[in-house]
Scaffold this motif. Sequence first.
Motif: not given
Length: 672
Positions: A306, A311, A271
């Motif tokens: 991502s 996320d 992340n």
Amino acid sequence: MYQKIIFILTLLFFLPLNAQNTSFNRQLDSIYFYRKLADKSSNTKEGINYAKYAIKLSKETKLDSTILNSKRLLATLYIRERNVDSLFNLNHENLKLATKLHDSLAIANITNVLGWYHEQKAQIDSSYYYYYSTYKIFKALNEVEREAESLFFMANIQFSQRDYIGCEQNAVASIRLLQTLPITDKSLDYLWALHNLIAIASDELGLYDKAIEYHEKALTYSNQLENNFIYTLYSNSNIALIYKELKQYSKALVIYEELFQNKEILLKEPNNYALILGDYAYIKHLSKNYKIDDISRMFSEAYKLSDSLNDLYSIMSVSLNTSEFYKDIEYKDSALFFANRAYNLGKETNTNDVILQALMLKSNIEDPTKSKLYLNEYVHLSDSLQNKERAIRNKFARIEFETDQIVERSKQIAKERLWLLILSIGLIFTLLLLYIIITQRNKNKELRFNQQQQETNEEIYNLMLSQQDKIDEARVAEKKRISQEMHDGILGRLFGIRLSLDSLNMSTQPEAIKSREKYLEDLKEIEQDIRKVSHELNTDFVSGSNYINIIRTLLDNQTKAYKLEYILRNDDNIDWDSVSNKTKIHYYRIIQEALQNIYKHANASEVHISFKQKNNVICLSISDNGVGFDVSKARKGIGLKNINSRVNEINGELEIKSTIDSGTELIIKAPI
């Protein structure tokens, strides 16, 4: 008779009580056992079941403190499981119990959990209220570390609500508290987080130099931790973003280059890797020293990563940077796609900063008509946020003020209740004092009567001893007189007769000789017998036996009245004539008092009294075969107090041995 009834009732009361205590202790042991199972269980759901059973057992004890501890353990397990919904009712029940018990530390811990609960529910006002309440209690208890933690939680809430000034104030207060404590990994972790919080708050306020200063201070604390990679990553990437704001791109790029030298480590936190890669690509773009294709590949990698992780925060950040990049190179469709992605996710997550940035991007990308709409929305949202920020700053101040008012009112009510309690206690104390005075007067009268009776008895006993002494003196004198007369008179005459017979022994007649010899032998036997009698009369063979006779008379009279059998043993080595009258009187009275106590309380049928002497100490033992009593719990009555007082008068020692259903023994040791 009344005392005997009380003794029996007390005995009946304590027998079941001991059984109850044993059962109660077993129940407590069970509660501790299930609590331990709940706390140590690797399966959280199983641990929750153990905790619930511990609560059930705790409720059976009806002990609020035990119930509270079991319920607080259950709350801890819910937090471990992130079971937020189960916490509300449970913690309010715990708060009521802790308030009832006046357990301030428990109240603080429970309100801290309630603050966390409302924070998870995005109920900011309630969360801040409970954290502030927690802070006030920990401050009052001088729990410095917990006070600093509460300030940190409050500062975090203020930052999330864009109250950056209030956030900084509470963060600085927390830092000052933590700096007074010994350095530990936990305190270093908090100090890094607090400095990082002030730094990003300063960044939001446009105080970039201050932001860099606090990020660097944060690094001085994280550098003291062993596993500090994440701390270093956050601080350095945040410093790089500040250099971006200052347009010092080369400094920012140096930081990113150093970070990406450890790409394998960065990828352990995918992340963060996606987020930082997007920032790194955008700064490369702003520096205008890198190829567009390379930068585009970096953005593509960051977005795909991502997006695959879902996320949302990383997606929004990468989307905004990618939109800026495509806008600058005039790829409007791509720029608009990423701006819309960031805008929609911002709306979905209620992230206003992202919404504002996305609106500004869209206004620069779209045609003038749509651009105007986006700008109007931007202005409206920006004004709304500013008004909200001002309201929030006032709101947090109002929460603190109202909380303090509630506390002050509670203190006032507590004072009023305290005065009412003091007055009530004073009235009760006055009435109790009057009762004690009246009761004590009656007791004093009774004691004076008993003392007078004892003094009279002692006078009588002293007269008995004095009379006995006179009788003894007369007997001794008479014995001596008889002994002297026998020795000087009878023996003298017999001796003369023997001499006369010796003189006749000159006769040569056989019969005379034989007769004289026989008479001489008889006279010698008489002489020896008289000498023996004389010697025994001159010896005071009854010396010392009179005191024991007095004791025996006492025992005969009292045991007959009390319907008791007695056995008296006396050590013949005791010379009672050498023992002071004071000691003998007190021993006499102790036996008398003990017999009364045995009659009243012991329900005995037999009593044993013995005197022994060892190393100039006379030991008196009085034992019975009665019901006995618990020496540790029994209250001393007047009888035992009188005995103890008499023992002290002769510098002696008193020992009481007793077992329920096994009789009682008094042992008195006093020097001769």
